[in-house]
Design an enzyme around this catalytic site. Sequence first.
Site, PDB file in Angstrom:
ATOM      1  N   SER A  83       0.831  -1.203   0.000  1.00 59.63           N
ATOM      2  CA  SER A  83       0.000   0.000   0.000  1.00 59.63           C
ATOM      3  C   SER A  83       0.871   1.262   0.000  1.00 59.63           C
ATOM      4  O   SER A  83       1.709   1.418  -0.891  1.00 59.63           O
ATOM      5  CB  SER A  83      -0.958  -0.059   1.200  1.00 59.63           C
ATOM      6  OG  SER A  83      -1.955   0.909   1.070  1.00 59.63           O
ATOM      7  N   ASP A 202      -6.038  -3.505  -2.298  1.00 60.28           N
ATOM      8  CA  ASP A 202      -4.930  -3.149  -1.383  1.00 60.28           C
ATOM      9  C   ASP A 202      -4.354  -4.383  -0.662  1.00 60.28           C
ATOM     10  O   ASP A 202      -5.090  -5.174  -0.052  1.00 60.28           O
ATOM     11  CB  ASP A 202      -5.472  -2.166  -0.345  1.00 60.28           C
ATOM     12  CG  ASP A 202      -4.378  -1.392   0.355  1.00 60.28           C
ATOM     13  OD1 ASP A 202      -4.326  -0.162   0.159  1.00 60.28           O
ATOM     14  OD2 ASP A 202      -3.593  -2.013   1.086  1.00 60.28           O
TER      15      ASP A 202
END
Lengths: 319, 317
Positions: A83, A202
Amino acid sequence: MIFAGALAALLTLAAPPVRASPSSSDALLREHLWEQVRLLKPGRRPRVGLVLSAGSVRGLAHVGVIHVLENAGFPIDVVAGTSMGAVIGSLYAGGLSLERLWEIGAATRLNSGNNLNTIRLISLILNDQLLSSAPLEKMLHDGLGERRFDELEKPFACVAMDISTGEKIIFRDGPLAPAVRASMNLPGIFKPVLYRHRYLVDGGVVDYIPVDAAKLLGAEWTLASVTEHDYSNETPTNVLGALEQVIDIRGALLSRRQRREADVLIEPDVGSIVYYDVAKAVQVMERGMIAASAAINGAKEGLILKSIPGLFPAEEALP
Amino acid sequence: MRRLVFLLPLLLAGCAGFARRAEHAAKITALRERVAQGRYAEVVAELPVASIADLPRKNRAEAYLLLGRSLRLSGEVAAALQVFQLAEGLYPKNLNIITELATVLHGTGLDDRARPYYERVLKIHPNNAVSNNGIAEIYRTQGNLAASQRHFERALQEEGWDKNPWIWLNYGEVLAARRRYDAGAAALQKSVSIAESTDSLLALARVQRIRGRVEDARKNLATAILHNPSREDAILQRALWELKDGELDAARASAELVLSGDSRHALARWIRASVYLRRKEPELASADLAVAAAAERSDPFTSKVARAMLERLMGNP
């Protein structure tokens, strides 16, 4: 008052400012051996992996951590991130200067790397229409050019999740930008990214602290910068906040093993910073610096001890 | 005439007030001089906090400053902090008081609390040297070396501050930590040229060695040791360099100089063990390493290194 000001200056000049005490034995030996570890040829010291966790705005603390590591001459051989850790890690592995990294961190806005604006936010709420994280690819192209993983200055890996199977996907080859974009693609806000025949979201959901990805790149000793959310004191008041908190809780639970596997953990004090609080970007980076400064001597010592076989080959000492 | 008689008491009261003000002003001047002369205990004795409220309004802020400063400089930091916190509450716009409060907080390691006060001063006076220096030191501790460098440079721009060897020393060390070795060496040289000290000579020697100026580094290290022969760290630094340069007899002699004062000194033992190892005398090395390894409490890292080497010598990987 003017006189008092002049007196203040005079007194400060007369008295020595705060000075560290004479170097301790440990500090002398540490710096002596540190210079040698840094000069050891690959193979005579462990391959060092820098691991950068997920954490949205909190992840900007990685910039501060990298600053301190670079100033200390820490030999970082491979980089892995998830991320925000993937974004910062890719820029660092791509060879961006510390100054440029800082500028990018300081300039972070809520719509950096996505198409968020008021109309789209209303659309997200009313029509269930997810936002796009496509602008992140442009941001990476602007920073590094259209690079592939193997064109970076340091080996790099990032992590995303296949939303159809729940699998953790570690990217370490091919074009860089779509992989990093997939890694930082918050579910519930951004559309899943279609890449390599998978719908990706993510990586923080499945691999918050990607120590395993660094090991996959050959890291034998890992230093992890972890920017978890302190959700214990947080009661979310909106949909996005609740979603982020659930992702963070799941990520933290899943990352317990990864935490144990890292040789050194640096944990900047950013737990109370919410994921969208971009106004605190500089403060977050500074907190990364503070945490890394406090941990750097321990990290050096850890790597030196792990490098003892390379520093003092037993056969050279025996008659 | 009657009017004059009526005004006389007022006139006398006015004169008395004037005399009292002059007396207070003279007292403050005297206290100021005592602070400048380093007679802090006298200031502390003559200026109890409670007495400051009795002074004329215009003298009070400076009185708090003089008292707080005297307490700080005589080592009564907790009392100084109380005085400055009280004064800051009374005079929140007095930059000298804010700066002093920040300095005390910084001096006690409360950097997170000191920084906003320094920033408050710098917002109004960006060139305030005390605050620039204080915040530069805080940034340095916190690892923000670029910001630290910037603030040291601003402090050094203020008149008089470029004559302070300590600021040049700190600035030079920050530059060196940022790997700006030439600029760092120049700053450290400046510190040495203003006032030689063991610290500045040691710091300069270290940077010179990194830049490959081995002879200059040795010369400055030797001068540092001459300055303060009891500084063990300087002697041990010399021993480590000698070891690195393969000057084994010299390294052993330096280590033994320290061992003559403390026969169980962990780092000195480690250095001598390293000399023995290079000479392929593992039994002697093992004996020294065993002593160094026992220093877990005083020198935990040296102890761990010695133990790891000992294990390797004994055949454990």
